[in-house]
Enzyme design. Structure first.
Site, PDB file in Angstrom:
ATOM      1  N   TYR A  53       0.862  -1.195   0.000  1.00 49.71           N
ATOM      2  CA  TYR A  53       0.000   0.000   0.000  1.00 49.71           C
ATOM      3  C   TYR A  53       0.893   1.237   0.000  1.00 49.71           C
ATOM      4  O   TYR A  53       1.236   1.807   1.040  1.00 49.71           O
ATOM      5  CB  TYR A  53      -0.964   0.001   1.196  1.00 49.71           C
ATOM      6  CG  TYR A  53      -2.004  -1.098   1.137  1.00 49.71           C
ATOM      7  CD1 TYR A  53      -2.236  -1.815  -0.029  1.00 49.71           C
ATOM      8  CD2 TYR A  53      -2.777  -1.416   2.255  1.00 49.71           C
ATOM      9  CE1 TYR A  53      -3.185  -2.822  -0.086  1.00 49.71           C
ATOM     10  CE2 TYR A  53      -3.734  -2.425   2.207  1.00 49.71           C
ATOM     11  CZ  TYR A  53      -3.921  -3.126   1.035  1.00 49.71           C
ATOM     12  OH  TYR A  53      -4.860  -4.125   0.981  1.00 49.71           O
ATOM     13  N   HIS A 128      -0.819 -12.289   0.387  1.00 47.52           N
ATOM     14  CA  HIS A 128      -1.741 -11.355  -0.265  1.00 47.52           C
ATOM     15  C   HIS A 128      -2.524 -11.968  -1.426  1.00 47.52           C
ATOM     16  O   HIS A 128      -3.728 -11.766  -1.543  1.00 47.52           O
ATOM     17  CB  HIS A 128      -0.948 -10.145  -0.773  1.00 47.52           C
ATOM     18  CG  HIS A 128      -1.728  -8.874  -0.822  1.00 47.52           C
ATOM     19  ND1 HIS A 128      -1.169  -7.646  -0.585  1.00 47.52           N
ATOM     20  CD2 HIS A 128      -3.024  -8.624  -1.104  1.00 47.52           C
ATOM     21  CE1 HIS A 128      -2.092  -6.702  -0.721  1.00 47.52           C
ATOM     22  NE2 HIS A 128      -3.230  -7.266  -1.038  1.00 47.52           N
ATOM     23  N   PRO A 209     -15.546  -3.962   1.315  1.00 48.06           N
ATOM     24  CA  PRO A 209     -16.885  -4.334   1.789  1.00 48.06           C
ATOM     25  C   PRO A 209     -17.979  -3.353   1.376  1.00 48.06           C
ATOM     26  O   PRO A 209     -19.154  -3.713   1.342  1.00 48.06           O
ATOM     27  CB  PRO A 209     -16.740  -4.360   3.324  1.00 48.06           C
ATOM     28  CG  PRO A 209     -15.605  -3.426   3.597  1.00 48.06           C
ATOM     29  CD  PRO A 209     -14.653  -3.602   2.438  1.00 48.06           C
ATOM     30  N   LEU A 210     -17.564  -2.100   1.042  1.00 48.10           N
ATOM     31  CA  LEU A 210     -18.560  -1.095   0.651  1.00 48.10           C
ATOM     32  C   LEU A 210     -18.549  -0.871  -0.862  1.00 48.10           C
ATOM     33  O   LEU A 210     -19.181   0.050  -1.354  1.00 48.10           O
ATOM     34  CB  LEU A 210     -18.285   0.231   1.384  1.00 48.10           C
ATOM     35  CG  LEU A 210     -18.324   0.154   2.909  1.00 48.10           C
ATOM     36  CD1 LEU A 210     -17.866   1.479   3.529  1.00 48.10           C
ATOM     37  CD2 LEU A 210     -19.734  -0.200   3.403  1.00 48.10           C
ATOM     38  N   GLY A 211     -17.804  -1.702  -1.574  1.00 48.34           N
ATOM     39  CA  GLY A 211     -17.761  -1.587  -3.025  1.00 48.34           C
ATOM     40  C   GLY A 211     -16.532  -0.881  -3.553  1.00 48.34           C
ATOM     41  O   GLY A 211     -16.373  -0.743  -4.762  1.00 48.34           O
ATOM     42  N   GLY A 212     -15.661  -0.398  -2.648  1.00 49.70           N
ATOM     43  CA  GLY A 212     -14.396   0.185  -3.095  1.00 49.70           C
ATOM     44  C   GLY A 212     -14.344   1.693  -2.963  1.00 49.70           C
ATOM     45  O   GLY A 212     -15.372   2.363  -2.813  1.00 49.70           O
ATOM     46  N   ALA A 216     -17.957   3.556  -2.805  1.00 48.60           N
ATOM     47  CA  ALA A 216     -18.559   3.423  -1.461  1.00 48.60           C
ATOM     48  C   ALA A 216     -19.602   4.511  -1.183  1.00 48.60           C
ATOM     49  O   ALA A 216     -20.655   4.239  -0.594  1.00 48.60           O
ATOM     50  CB  ALA A 216     -17.464   3.459  -0.395  1.00 48.60           C
TER      51      ALA A 216
HETATM   52  N1  LIG Z   1      -6.585  -8.411   0.143  1.00 44.19           N
HETATM   53  C1  LIG Z   1      -6.748  -7.676  -0.932  1.00 44.19           C
HETATM   54  O1  LIG Z   1      -6.422  -8.077  -2.064  1.00 44.19           O
HETATM   55  C2  LIG Z   1      -7.357  -6.323  -0.776  1.00 44.19           C
HETATM   56  C3  LIG Z   1      -7.757  -5.580  -1.911  1.00 44.19           C
HETATM   57  C4  LIG Z   1      -8.338  -4.330  -1.711  1.00 44.19           C
HETATM   58  C5  LIG Z   1      -8.511  -3.846  -0.422  1.00 44.19           C
HETATM   59  N2  LIG Z   1      -8.081  -4.577   0.659  1.00 44.19           N
HETATM   60  C6  LIG Z   1      -8.253  -4.093   2.045  1.00 44.19           C
HETATM   61  O2  LIG Z   1      -9.636  -3.921   2.277  1.00 44.19           O
HETATM   62  C7  LIG Z   1      -9.874  -2.594   2.742  1.00 44.19           C
HETATM   63  C8  LIG Z   1     -11.241  -2.141   2.319  1.00 44.19           C
HETATM   64  O3  LIG Z   1     -11.342  -2.053   0.912  1.00 44.19           O
HETATM   65  P1  LIG Z   1     -11.347  -0.641   0.143  1.00 44.19           P
HETATM   66  O4  LIG Z   1     -10.749   0.418   1.011  1.00 44.19           O
HETATM   67  O5  LIG Z   1     -10.708  -0.894  -1.180  1.00 44.19           O
HETATM   68  O6  LIG Z   1     -12.867  -0.393  -0.163  1.00 44.19           O
HETATM   69  P2  LIG Z   1     -14.162  -0.067   0.765  1.00 44.19           P
HETATM   70  O7  LIG Z   1     -13.846  -0.336   2.184  1.00 44.19           O
HETATM   71  O8  LIG Z   1     -15.289  -0.776   0.154  1.00 44.19           O
HETATM   72  O9  LIG Z   1     -14.349   1.472   0.498  1.00 44.19           O
HETATM   73  C9  LIG Z   1     -13.451   2.414   0.985  1.00 44.19           C
HETATM   74  C10 LIG Z   1     -14.085   3.771   0.937  1.00 44.19           C
HETATM   75  O10 LIG Z   1     -15.272   3.751   1.687  1.00 44.19           O
HETATM   76  C11 LIG Z   1     -15.499   5.034   2.196  1.00 44.19           C
HETATM   77  N3  LIG Z   1     -16.229   4.870   3.466  1.00 44.19           N
HETATM   78  C12 LIG Z   1     -15.842   4.118   4.531  1.00 44.19           C
HETATM   79  N4  LIG Z   1     -16.780   4.152   5.506  1.00 44.19           N
HETATM   80  C13 LIG Z   1     -17.782   4.956   5.038  1.00 44.19           C
HETATM   81  C14 LIG Z   1     -19.010   5.369   5.579  1.00 44.19           C
HETATM   82  N5  LIG Z   1     -19.413   4.972   6.789  1.00 44.19           N
HETATM   83  N6  LIG Z   1     -19.776   6.199   4.834  1.00 44.19           N
HETATM   84  C15 LIG Z   1     -19.387   6.599   3.581  1.00 44.19           C
HETATM   85  N7  LIG Z   1     -18.216   6.223   3.016  1.00 44.19           N
HETATM   86  C16 LIG Z   1     -17.423   5.408   3.743  1.00 44.19           C
HETATM   87  C17 LIG Z   1     -14.154   5.650   2.437  1.00 44.19           C
HETATM   88  O11 LIG Z   1     -14.244   7.031   2.097  1.00 44.19           O
HETATM   89  P3  LIG Z   1     -13.187   8.140   2.600  1.00 44.19           P
HETATM   90  O12 LIG Z   1     -11.900   7.762   1.929  1.00 44.19           O
HETATM   91  O13 LIG Z   1     -13.780   9.391   2.098  1.00 44.19           O
HETATM   92  O14 LIG Z   1     -13.067   8.037   4.082  1.00 44.19           O
HETATM   93  C18 LIG Z   1     -13.207   4.835   1.569  1.00 44.19           C
HETATM   94  O15 LIG Z   1     -12.561   5.562   0.569  1.00 44.19           O
HETATM   95  C19 LIG Z   1      -8.711  -1.797   2.144  1.00 44.19           C
HETATM   96  O16 LIG Z   1      -8.552  -0.551   2.745  1.00 44.19           O
HETATM   97  C20 LIG Z   1      -7.585  -2.751   2.331  1.00 44.19           C
HETATM   98  O17 LIG Z   1      -7.117  -2.712   3.676  1.00 44.19           O
HETATM   99  C21 LIG Z   1      -7.527  -5.798   0.486  1.00 44.19           C
END
Ligand SMILES: NC(=O)c1ccc[n+]([C@@H]2O[C@H](COP(=O)([O-])OP(=O)(O)OC[C@H]3O[C@@H](n4cnc5c(N)ncnc54)[C@H](OP(=O)(O)O)[C@@H]3O)[C@@H](O)[C@H]2O)c1
Length: 286
Positions: A53, A128, A209-212, A216
């Protein structure tokens, strides 16, 4: 804050995903530190990161360093905090993600992550992504060696299918603590892995979990059923979504990413929000 288990470690039922604070579109470090401190203040004790990251090739581990520094600079008790990191992905700095699942790479990467995170051992180390050029058993063998050497306290895998989950569990001698796969209203094809983890008592950490990052904010527009359950209960569609994740199994621990304190403060409300059976069924079908 409600808690759940990753092996023997009790962690908050909602974790914080660190990726939005270190890749494209990341905020300045003051806002990131404020976000991590807001999570700690809200009772979050699980932080998900990865050595990959980062943006530029000379800043490997940007997110690990950020999270470790913010935890260290917070004034409260951090003794129960679990930082979960990952190895096996690389970012050469041109925006792409590459893979290296060779045992020698994973062992070197884990040592480097431990240095950045500090302490005696990495709390949870996750492989990963499977590397098609390396037998899966060889990559998992590296995790077993890291466990046996005490470099890592717990071992997990990510982006794995059911066969790989069973193989990893066997190679680790039953010590597979977690599986991290993509799962969200828009992406449900990890359902078999989720069900297998539920059956085996392995923690399942849905990523995106929120679609990215880019989707999100519009979750309620794209999935009106989540918006209407949320509106009826006076919470955001994102809280309804995380509550839906939690309702899938007692072994599910979502890790929503955030780059703003308000986001994680809102998300943790899902731990106090129980869906009715009818609401769960509606969202399952949405
Ligand atoms: N293992 C893997 O291959 C892999 C791949 C991708 C991600 N991940 C991990 O999974 C985590 C989650 O995935 P992600 O960050 O890609 O996507 P996500 O959690 O679906 O979405 C992230 C976005 O959601 C917004 N958000 C969070 N809480 C919210 C709320 N209560 N209301 C409105 N918006 C909200 C945030 O906005 P703001 O930025 O404006 O706060 C953030 O940018 C990553 O951060 C990473 O640690 C792992």
């Amino acid at each position: 804050m409600k808690t759940r288990l990753i092996a023997h470690r009790e962690v908050s039922a909602i974790g914080l995903g660190g990726m939005p604070m270190s890749i494209e579109g990341r905020p300045d470090s003051a806002r990131s530190v404020a976000t991590i401190h807001a999570a700690l203040e809200a009772g979050v004790t699980l932080f998900d990161t990865a050595d990959s990251y980062h943006l530029h090739s000379d800043e490997v581990g940007h997110n690990e360093t950020l999270i470790a520094g913010a935890i260290a600079s917070w004034g409260g008790d951090t003794s129960t905090v679990l930082v979960a990191t990952k190895g096996g992905h690389l970012r050469p700095g041109d925006g792409t993600w590459t893979i290296d699942g060779r045992p020698e790479h994973l062992k070197r990467a884990a040592e480097a992550s431990l240095k950045r995170l500090g302490g005696d051992a990495i709390g949870l180390y996750q492989f990963h992504r499977p590397d098609p050029a390396v037998p899966y058993a060889d990559s998992i063998g590296a995790l077993r060696e890291l466990l046996d050497a005490g470099t890592i306290e717990l071992a997990g895998i990510s982006n794995a299918n059911p066969e790989q989950i069973l193989l990893a569990r066997e190679i680790l001698g039953g010590r597979l603590a977690s599986v991290q796969n993509q799962f969200s209203p828009a992406f449900r094809s990890s359902e078999p892995e989720l069900r297998l983890c539920d059956e085996l008592g392995i923690a399942f950490l849905p990523w995106r979990p929120l679609g990215g990052i880019l989707s999100a904010a519009s979750l309620g527009d794209r999935f009106p059923a989540f918006a209407s359950v949320a509106a009826a209960r006076g919470v955001s569609p994102q809280v309804a979504c995380l509550a839906w994740h939690l309702s899938e199994s007692p072994h599910v621990i979502p890790i929503p990413g955030a780059s703003r304190p308000e986001s994680i403060r809102d998300s943790v409300q899902a731990t106090e929000f129980t869906l009715t059976a009818e609401e769960s069924a509606t969202l399952d079908a949405a």
